[in-house]
Write an enzyme that holds these catalytic residues in place. Structure first.
Site, PDB file in Angstrom:
ATOM      1  N   HIS A  76       1.069  -1.207  -0.040  1.00 13.05           N
ATOM      2  CA  HIS A  76       0.026  -0.096   0.071  1.00 13.05           C
ATOM      3  C   HIS A  76       0.913   1.325  -0.017  1.00 13.05           C
ATOM      4  O   HIS A  76       1.967   1.120   0.243  1.00 13.05           O
ATOM      5  CB  HIS A  76      -1.118  -0.045   1.198  1.00 13.05           C
ATOM      6  CG  HIS A  76      -0.391  -0.452   2.305  1.00 13.05           C
ATOM      7  ND1 HIS A  76       0.781  -0.111   3.301  1.00 13.05           N
ATOM      8  CD2 HIS A  76      -0.467  -1.813   3.237  1.00 13.05           C
ATOM      9  CE1 HIS A  76       1.105  -0.834   4.242  1.00 13.05           C
ATOM     10  NE2 HIS A  76       0.342  -1.671   4.366  1.00 13.05           N
ATOM     11  N   HIS A  80       4.662   1.803   7.056  1.00 12.01           N
ATOM     12  CA  HIS A  80       4.593   1.144   8.681  1.00 12.01           C
ATOM     13  C   HIS A  80       5.895   1.340   9.137  1.00 12.01           C
ATOM     14  O   HIS A  80       6.944   1.161   8.580  1.00 12.01           O
ATOM     15  CB  HIS A  80       4.427  -0.261   8.589  1.00 12.01           C
ATOM     16  CG  HIS A  80       3.027  -0.782   7.845  1.00 12.01           C
ATOM     17  ND1 HIS A  80       1.941  -0.421   8.530  1.00 12.01           N
ATOM     18  CD2 HIS A  80       2.810  -1.771   7.193  1.00 12.01           C
ATOM     19  CE1 HIS A  80       1.145  -0.817   7.797  1.00 12.01           C
ATOM     20  NE2 HIS A  80       1.194  -1.819   7.169  1.00 12.01           N
ATOM     21  N   CYS A 128       2.926  -1.218  15.857  1.00 13.66           N
ATOM     22  CA  CYS A 128       2.903  -0.739  14.393  1.00 13.66           C
ATOM     23  C   CYS A 128       2.138   0.611  14.349  1.00 13.66           C
ATOM     24  O   CYS A 128       1.097   0.857  14.573  1.00 13.66           O
ATOM     25  CB  CYS A 128       2.096  -1.651  13.583  1.00 13.66           C
ATOM     26  SG  CYS A 128       2.169  -1.151  11.724  1.00 13.66           S
TER      27      CYS A 128
HETATM   28 MN    MN Z   1       0.478  -3.616   5.648  1.00 11.58          MN
END
Ligand code: MN
Length: 160
Positions: A76, A80, A128
């Site tokens: 995407h 992250h 995350c």
């Molecule tokens: Mn991901």
């Protein structure tokens, strides 16, 4: 500062989110990883610790992958930043598989294939950080999988 600006983005009340058990926090619900019936992931749950705010538009989440489980193989636009909180496993980032453990930090750049697996005989728990305003993940098409499987260690690692 107006009262609204003073509101905490944390899940729960006030400026402190107390740990209630190892990798658990007061008033924070343990939720399914993603909505729906997808079989692209297994044995994983998430917790939302902070939803972000205007001045710091990031979400702070934790994920727990039970031993033998894995996250979705995806990519995407959003980025992250991950820190392992407990346990160990492996992470695919782009075309390499990396061993990850306690307090290791993982950077997943934009549009990079990634997958996390608790494949080291224990649960894997990680923090995350993501942007609050982000795109939805893209799953691999057959052509993407062909490209990923060019690398033998990636071919052996990925779960779809
Ligand atoms: Mn991901």
């Amino acid at each position: 500062m107006t009262p609204k600006e003073n509101q905490s983005p944390l899940t729960g009340e006030g400026p402190i989110l107390r740990q209630s058990a190892p990798c658990r926090w007061q008033d924070v619900e343990v939720m399914p990883y993603k909505e729906g019936d997808s079989t692209q992931f297994s044995r994983i749950s998430r917790q939302l610790l902070s939803k972000g705010e205007v001045g710091l538009p990031i979400e702070l989440r934790t994920f727990e992958i039970k031993e033998g489980g894995h996250s979705t193989l995806e990519r995407h636009k959003h980025i992250h930043l991950v820190m392992v909180l407990s346990g160990s496993g492996h992470a695919l980032v782009h075309d390499k598989v990396h061993a990850i453990g306690f307090h290791d930090v993982v950077h997943v750049p934009a549009w990079t294939w990634h997958q996390f697996q608790a494949d080291n005989g224990e649960d894997l728990h990680f923090l995350c950080i993501v942007h609050s305003d982000r795109d939805r993940p893209t799953l691999p098409m057959e052509g993407d999988l062909v490209g990923l499987r060019v690398h033998p260690e990636v071919a052996e690692f990925i779960r779809i």
